[in-house]
Design a protein around this motif. Structure first.
Motif, PDB file in Angstrom:
ATOM      1  N   PRO A  86       1.037  -1.476  -0.037  1.00  0.00           N
ATOM      2  CA  PRO A  86       0.320  -0.250  -0.395  1.00  0.00           C
ATOM      3  C   PRO A  86       0.986   1.166  -0.290  1.00  0.00           C
ATOM      4  O   PRO A  86       2.143   1.207   0.538  1.00  0.00           O
ATOM      5  CB  PRO A  86      -0.535   0.146   1.132  1.00  0.00           C
ATOM      6  N   SER A  87       0.575   2.246  -0.562  1.00  0.00           N
ATOM      7  CA  SER A  87       1.041   4.094  -0.322  1.00  0.00           C
ATOM      8  C   SER A  87       1.702   4.130   0.868  1.00  0.00           C
ATOM      9  O   SER A  87       1.092   3.920   2.266  1.00  0.00           O
ATOM     10  CB  SER A  87       0.342   4.945  -0.921  1.00  0.00           C
ATOM     11  N   GLN A  88       2.637   4.687   0.910  1.00  0.00           N
ATOM     12  CA  GLN A  88       3.257   5.234   2.292  1.00  0.00           C
ATOM     13  C   GLN A  88       4.150   6.353   1.615  1.00  0.00           C
ATOM     14  O   GLN A  88       4.463   6.359   1.026  1.00  0.00           O
ATOM     15  CB  GLN A  88       4.442   4.087   3.155  1.00  0.00           C
ATOM     16  N   GLN A  89       3.799   7.571   3.012  1.00  0.00           N
ATOM     17  CA  GLN A  89       4.120   8.499   3.193  1.00  0.00           C
ATOM     18  C   GLN A  89       6.210   8.696   3.028  1.00  0.00           C
ATOM     19  O   GLN A  89       6.301   8.016   3.890  1.00  0.00           O
ATOM     20  CB  GLN A  89       3.525   9.401   3.654  1.00  0.00           C
ATOM     21  N   VAL A  90       6.726   9.064   2.396  1.00  0.00           N
ATOM     22  CA  VAL A  90       7.846   9.202   2.393  1.00  0.00           C
ATOM     23  C   VAL A  90       8.783  10.881   2.381  1.00  0.00           C
ATOM     24  O   VAL A  90       7.888  11.848   1.785  1.00  0.00           O
ATOM     25  CB  VAL A  90       8.871   7.941   1.327  1.00  0.00           C
ATOM     26  N   ILE A  91      10.264  11.603   3.363  1.00  0.00           N
ATOM     27  CA  ILE A  91      10.009  12.863   3.023  1.00  0.00           C
ATOM     28  C   ILE A  91      11.536  12.748   2.666  1.00  0.00           C
ATOM     29  O   ILE A  91      11.973  11.953   2.131  1.00  0.00           O
ATOM     30  CB  ILE A  91      10.560  12.872   4.731  1.00  0.00           C
ATOM     31  N   ALA A 150       4.875   0.232  -4.134  1.00  0.00           N
ATOM     32  CA  ALA A 150       5.727  -0.273  -4.924  1.00  0.00           C
ATOM     33  C   ALA A 150       5.397  -1.614  -4.925  1.00  0.00           C
ATOM     34  O   ALA A 150       4.756  -2.083  -4.369  1.00  0.00           O
ATOM     35  CB  ALA A 150       6.974  -0.266  -4.396  1.00  0.00           C
ATOM     36  N   LEU A 151       5.901  -2.249  -6.247  1.00  0.00           N
ATOM     37  CA  LEU A 151       5.558  -4.154  -6.226  1.00  0.00           C
ATOM     38  C   LEU A 151       6.494  -4.684  -6.392  1.00  0.00           C
ATOM     39  O   LEU A 151       7.182  -3.819  -6.539  1.00  0.00           O
ATOM     40  CB  LEU A 151       5.725  -4.531  -7.577  1.00  0.00           C
ATOM     41  N   THR A 204      11.271  -3.710   2.574  1.00  0.00           N
ATOM     42  CA  THR A 204      10.755  -2.826   1.715  1.00  0.00           C
ATOM     43  C   THR A 204      10.883  -1.084   2.049  1.00  0.00           C
ATOM     44  O   THR A 204      10.928  -0.022   1.581  1.00  0.00           O
ATOM     45  CB  THR A 204       9.176  -3.465   0.730  1.00  0.00           C
ATOM     46  N   GLN A 205       9.705  -1.329   3.155  1.00  0.00           N
ATOM     47  CA  GLN A 205       8.810   0.125   3.480  1.00  0.00           C
ATOM     48  C   GLN A 205      10.484   0.759   3.816  1.00  0.00           C
ATOM     49  O   GLN A 205      10.526   1.801   3.807  1.00  0.00           O
ATOM     50  CB  GLN A 205       8.340  -0.264   4.462  1.00  0.00           C
ATOM     51  N   GLU A 242       9.473  -2.657  -8.493  1.00  0.00           N
ATOM     52  CA  GLU A 242       8.859  -1.005  -9.365  1.00  0.00           C
ATOM     53  C   GLU A 242       7.912  -0.580  -8.409  1.00  0.00           C
ATOM     54  O   GLU A 242       7.609  -1.413  -7.699  1.00  0.00           O
ATOM     55  CB  GLU A 242       7.959  -2.076  -9.905  1.00  0.00           C
ATOM     56  N   LEU A 243       8.236   0.712  -8.833  1.00  0.00           N
ATOM     57  CA  LEU A 243       7.594   2.054  -8.307  1.00  0.00           C
ATOM     58  C   LEU A 243       6.736   2.359  -9.290  1.00  0.00           C
ATOM     59  O   LEU A 243       6.183   2.459 -10.061  1.00  0.00           O
ATOM     60  CB  LEU A 243       8.106   3.240  -8.150  1.00  0.00           C
ATOM     61  N   GLN A 244       5.063   2.068  -8.397  1.00  0.00           N
ATOM     62  CA  GLN A 244       4.189   2.091  -9.516  1.00  0.00           C
ATOM     63  C   GLN A 244       3.799   3.558  -9.058  1.00  0.00           C
ATOM     64  O   GLN A 244       3.540   4.687 -11.041  1.00  0.00           O
ATOM     65  CB  GLN A 244       2.891   1.582  -8.700  1.00  0.00           C
TER      66      GLN A 244
END
Length: 329
Positions: free
Chosen positions: A95-100, A111-112, A138-139, A184-186
């Motif tokens: 699932p989507s996650q917030q990164v800075i 990501a996949l 991965t996160q 792979e970044l979606q």
């Protein structure tokens, strides 16, 4: 009515069937099971027919990660337990996650991950809850990689990010018996304010490029126009030059012809006056003077003509001219 011995025999037969079915394991292709004997690792079952000791050998229970679709269409991740280990390449959709980013812009990224279990024993005993461990790894790795890049680099360097993540995850999961094939970044979704600013920047960049193209077009047009004017002036100057040369040649030719005619006239006059004592030069000068007087007195407004004193010497030649004509007659 069945006897006690018959019932006992049937029970023995049923128990034997249960024991045999518990000891026979058929493993499909691309799958395997890790068998424990009295709580310790015993073997890894290969695809096909396998026999184990019932109640002593037991397949090890592991966790799997499944994605299901909710009634509202949103994906739901479910963790289930099973004793089947899938050896095929698997894909995890995180699932989507917030990164800075390095320039302190909070961005949502999902990501996949494509991986494959290469060592079932390590996948079972070296890590607890393998799917959850891969997801968390991965996160955290994604946060570290994105934290080293600015937003513009993040949006334009997906291949670089994918390669870095693949190397990091493959190295970290090697001891778990897992091979990470690719990442792979979606979607990379910056904040709304950043997207609006990026759209304005993109529009400004397009306008700048359009103005540059227009300026270059006008510059090229001016260059071509000036080159055309230059060529036209050169052609005009060349034509004027050739025209002046031809005119000068014509005038020179006319002067030469006039000079030749005067020379011929002087020669004939000299021959005519050779029989008398009159100077040919004086004769010619007197004739020129007479022509000049005729032009001076031919105008309607010319009423008075002043003859200079020096003209008396020339006019004295008129008598000799008269004597020449008289002699010829």
């Amino acid at each position: 009515m069945p006897t006690t011995s018959f019932i006992l025999a049937m029970a023995v037969i049923a128990l034997a069937i249960v024991i045999i079915s518990a000891g026979v394991k058929v493993v499909p292709q691309s799958e395997t099971r890790v068998v424990e004997r009295l709580g310790r690792f015993h073997s890894v079952l290969s695809p096909g027919l396998n026999f184990i000791i019932p109640f002593i050998d037991r397949p090890k229970t592991i966790y799997t990660r499944r994605i299901e679709t909710a009634p509202n269409g949103r994906p739901i991740v479910r963790m289930t337990s099973t004793n089947v280990i899938d050896l095929r390449e698997q894909v995890y959709d995180f699932p989507s996650q917030q990164v800075i980013t390095r320039d302190n812009v909070t961005t949502e990224i999902n990501a996949l991950l494509y991986f494959q279990i290469t060592d079932p024993k390590k996948a079972v005993y070296e890590i607890d809850n393998l799917p959850n461990a891969i997801e968390k790894l991965t996160q955290t790795s994604l946060r570290n990689v994105i934290g080293e890049l600015e937003l513009d680099e993040t949006l334009t360097s997906r291949d670089t990010i994918n390669s870095k993540l693949q190397v990091i995850l493959d190295d970290a999961t090697n001891k778990w018996g897992v091979k990470v094939n690719r990442v792979e970044l979606q979607d990379i979704t910056p904040p709304e304010s950043v997207r609006v600013a990026m759209e304005k920047q993109m529009q400004a960049e397009r306008n700048r490029r359009a103005e540059i193209l227009n300026a270059e077009g006008e510059k090229q047009s001016l260059i071509l126009r000036s080159e055309g004017e230059k060529a036209s002036k050169i052609n005009q100057a060349q034509a004027t030059k050739e025209s002046e040369i031809l005119r000068a040649e014509g005038e020179a030719r006319a002067i030469i012809l006039n000079a030749q005619a005067e020379a011929e006239a002087i020669s004939r006059v000299a021959q005519a006056v050779s029989t008398s004592r009159t100077d040919p030069a004086a004769y010619i000068l007197a004739m020129k003077y007479i022509e000049t007087l005729r032009e001076m007195t031919s105008g309607q407004d010319n009423k008075t003509v002043y003859i200079p004193y020096e003209a008396s010497a020339v006019l004295s030649s008129i008598g000799s001219i008269k004597s020449i004509f008289n002699q010829q007659n």
